[in-house]
Enzyme design. Structure first.
Site, PDB file in Angstrom:
ATOM      1  CE  LYS A 244      -3.412   2.500   2.901  1.00 14.53           C
ATOM      2  NZ  LYS A 244      -4.312   2.436   4.077  1.00 14.53           N
ATOM      3  CG  ASP A 249      -5.694   7.620   5.021  1.00 13.21           C
ATOM      4  OD1 ASP A 249      -6.564   8.315   4.456  1.00 13.21           O
ATOM      5  OD2 ASP A 249      -5.941   6.566   5.633  1.00 13.21           O
ATOM      6  CE  LYS A 256      -6.822   8.129   8.474  1.00 15.82           C
ATOM      7  NZ  LYS A 256      -7.621   7.010   8.977  1.00 15.82           N
ATOM      8  CG  ASP A 267      -2.148   4.884   5.093  1.00 16.86           C
ATOM      9  OD1 ASP A 267      -2.014   3.781   5.649  1.00 16.86           O
ATOM     10  OD2 ASP A 267      -3.220   5.287   4.618  1.00 16.86           O
ATOM     11  CD  GLU A 328      -6.833   5.132   2.570  1.00 14.06           C
ATOM     12  OE1 GLU A 328      -7.850   5.164   3.286  1.00 14.06           O
ATOM     13  OE2 GLU A 328      -5.700   4.871   3.016  1.00 14.06           O
ATOM     14  NE  ARG A 330     -11.059  -1.387   3.142  1.00 15.17           N
ATOM     15  CZ  ARG A 330     -11.683  -1.688   4.274  1.00 15.17           C
ATOM     16  NH1 ARG A 330     -12.841  -2.324   4.248  1.00 15.17           N
ATOM     17  NH2 ARG A 330     -11.144  -1.383   5.437  1.00 15.17           N
TER      18      ARG A 330
HETATM   19  N1  BES Z   1      -4.504   4.093   7.003  1.00 15.88           N
HETATM   20  C1  BES Z   1      -5.658   3.762   7.755  1.00 15.88           C
HETATM   21  C2  BES Z   1      -5.403   2.668   8.795  1.00 15.88           C
HETATM   22  C3  BES Z   1      -4.413   2.956   9.896  1.00 15.88           C
HETATM   23  C4  BES Z   1      -4.850   3.272  11.167  1.00 15.88           C
HETATM   24  C5  BES Z   1      -3.051   2.837   9.686  1.00 15.88           C
HETATM   25  C6  BES Z   1      -3.945   3.486  12.188  1.00 15.88           C
HETATM   26  C7  BES Z   1      -2.137   3.049  10.701  1.00 15.88           C
HETATM   27  C8  BES Z   1      -2.592   3.371  11.965  1.00 15.88           C
HETATM   28  C9  BES Z   1      -6.760   3.265   6.811  1.00 15.88           C
HETATM   29  O1  BES Z   1      -6.782   3.816   5.554  1.00 15.88           O
HETATM   30  C10 BES Z   1      -8.052   3.610   7.457  1.00 15.88           C
HETATM   31  O2  BES Z   1      -8.331   4.764   7.559  1.00 15.88           O
HETATM   32  N2  BES Z   1      -8.809   2.597   7.851  1.00 15.88           N
HETATM   33  C11 BES Z   1     -10.071   2.773   8.441  1.00 15.88           C
HETATM   34  C12 BES Z   1     -11.017   1.836   7.754  1.00 15.88           C
HETATM   35  C13 BES Z   1     -12.452   2.074   8.092  1.00 15.88           C
HETATM   36  C14 BES Z   1     -12.936   3.379   7.523  1.00 15.88           C
HETATM   37  C15 BES Z   1     -13.252   0.909   7.548  1.00 15.88           C
HETATM   38  C16 BES Z   1      -9.958   2.467   9.928  1.00 15.88           C
HETATM   39  O3  BES Z   1      -9.220   1.550  10.282  1.00 15.88           O
HETATM   40  O4  BES Z   1     -10.573   3.175  10.711  1.00 15.88           O
HETATM   41 ZN    ZN Z   2      -5.036   4.474   4.836  1.00 19.32          ZN
HETATM   42 MN    MN Z   3      -7.862   5.604   5.437  1.00 19.21          MN
END
Ligand code: BES
Ligand code: ZN
Ligand code: MN
Length: 477
Positions: A244, A249, A256, A267, A328, A330
């Protein structure tokens, strides 16, 4: 760059010394040991310890390995950590050069040296004042470690440091195109071949996941193909590593909140791990055909950014209802997993900072895994994980989770239910695979807010040592 230089044929009677020992007596043969009775006492204590003495005004750091009987990967990890501790002591004492003297077995010396090297990383690109007088030279005494082992560890550490550098660099200087340039530069140095697909090539391939996430950005996306195919490769079908590469992000329109955005420069940790792995594997010339695929973009708000309710089409024709723009990773990975099919791969491993849910399970201590691969491949990877201490925790992958990704208007939704978020993310990716596949969610261990043993603050380079060890095992099979 690895921050440490090595010399051989050291003369440990002059200058500072690191001495690693599991002996109980015979310390009088070392001129740098001034109080043999004290050493004999320390050697008879239980457990490992690190002791600083002096000799002719120089520092002597002795590591007493008194737990040698328990010869498992846990002991090897303990020894790496002792190496890291010694690096800390040498830097605190402002010792630039040391001799390395050891009477323990070479495998443990290698682990010690690995910890020593990995802990000496620092990220100073944006410091106008760089560190001066840091620990930088190790002279090996006798046959404690041979040059081939030292060179291999150095090549591997350079791969780890490359991944750490890439993660630590903020998006203001490392957007997708800069990331591609860094992959190319590293490849030219180490020997792997880099192909960068630009936005028009990505459009021609109809990579709607990567293009969709990129819609809010003013910087174009890239799709990066890294290849190491030596003539003596033992495999006929490649090992494909997918990473990835979200260079930042923000969450996109599902922005966020609060503190959740900071550190999201990490990320692209999966993409960095792929780059570092290809670097180490090719630098050390492992006889294995390996391909790296890294889709790269930032995930931003912007006039035309994706919104929830949008439907996008992945390169295999699958339509996806975007229920949350923050899921994003995935989306861009699905295009890469589709692209991997054309290689008829022996195995595809993807690495991604994919979910907070994986972080909640492993913390910084390991990697969350789901898979649809041969059991012997999973076993080999898990063994590699224990050995390099980047351990794998297998999550449930039950069919019930598939149902959580159903969409009313498209083939699949990018958002699962309220529970099992790391599993549903894996389920989403699984939809795009038709080969042996292992998914590694490194959201927990990719980035540290404080140092821990040989892992320095910020990017850890997690995944590089794991892929290197695994590639070595595959090459030996
Ligand atoms: N990049 C994040 C996941 C992440 C969280 C990486 C903490 C490193 C530390 C990912 O893109 C994300 O935002 N995931 C969401 C998915 C959800 C919206 C289904 C999450 O984990 O909250
Ligand atoms: Zn992400
Ligand atoms: Mn994300």
């Amino acid at each position: 760059m690895s921050y440490l230089n090595f010399k051989y044929n050291a003369n440990p009677s002059e200058g500072s010394v690191i001495y690693v020992t599991d002996q109980k007596t015979g310390f009088d043969q070392h001129s740098f040991v001034t109080d043999t009775a004290y050493f004999e006492r320390k050697a008879s204590e239980e457990g490992n310890s690190v002791v600083t003495t002096t000799h002719k005004g120089n520092v002597v750091i002795t590591v007493f390995l008194n737990k040698k009987d328990e010869n498992t990967y846990l002991l090897v990890e303990d020894v790496r950590r002792l190496g890291a501790k010694v690096t800390g002591l040498l830097n605190a004492e402002k010792v630039e050069a040391v001799s390395f003297v050891s009477d323990v077995d070479p495998a443990l010396n290698a682990a010690f040296l690995e910890g020593l090297i990995l802990a000496n990383y620092r990220y100073e690109k944006f410091k106008t004042k760089k560190t001066e007088g840091a620990f930088s030279t190790v002279s090996i005494a006798g046959d404690a470690l041979d040059e081939a082992t030292v060179n291999e560890l150095t090549g591997l550490a350079e791969g780890v440091f490359l991944a750490r550098d890439l993660v630590n660099e903020p998006v203001i200087t490392l957007n997708a195109e800069a990331f591609s340039k860094a992959m190319k530069t590293a490849g030219d140095d180490a020997g792997y071949k880099t192909t960068v697909l630009d936005k028009s090539a990505i459009e021609a391939l109809k990579m709607g996941g990567l293009l969709g996430v990129n819609k809010g950005s003013i910087d174009p996306p890239t799709f990066n193909i890294l290849e190491w195919k030596p003539e003596n490769a033992v495999n006929e079908r490649p090992l494909v590593l997918v990473g990835k590469g979200v260079v930042y992000d923000t969450g996109g329109n599902n922005l966020k909140p609060g503190g959740y955005m900071s550190t999201m420069k990490c990320d692209m940790g999966g993409g960095a791990a792929v780059t570092g792995s290809l670097y180490a594997i090719s630098k050390n010339k492992l006889p294995l055909w390996v391909i790296g695929l890294v889709p790269a973009t930032d995930n931003r708000i912007g006039k035309n950014a994706l919104v929830a309710d949008d439907v996008i089409t992945i390169s295999d024709g699958t339509t996806v209802e975007v229920k949350n723009t923050d899921a994003e990773g995935r989306l861009i990975l699905s295009d890469a997993l589709v692209y991997a099919k054309k290689y008829n791969p022996e195995l595809v491993i993807d690495m991604a900072t994919l979910t907070g849910a994986a972080d909640a399970i492993t913390g910084p201590f390991g990697i969350a895994m789901v898979h649809d691969a041969d059991e012997d491949q999973v076993k080999l990877l898990s063994e590699a994980g224990d050995e390099v201490y980047e351990r794998l925790a297998q999550l449930p992958f039950w069919r019930e989770f598939d149902d959580l990704l159903k969409s009313d208007i498209a083939d699949i939704s990018n958002l699962g239910g309220p529970k099992g978020g790391a599993t549903t993310a894996g389920k989403f990716l699984h939809h795009f695979t038709d080969y042996n596949w292992i998914h590694l969610d490194i959201a927990g261990p990719a980035f540290l807010d404080k140092p821990s043993d040989y892992k320095t603050v910020g990017g850890t380079g997690v995944g590089v040592r794991l892929m290197y060890e695994f590639a070595q095992k595959m090459a030996k099979k």
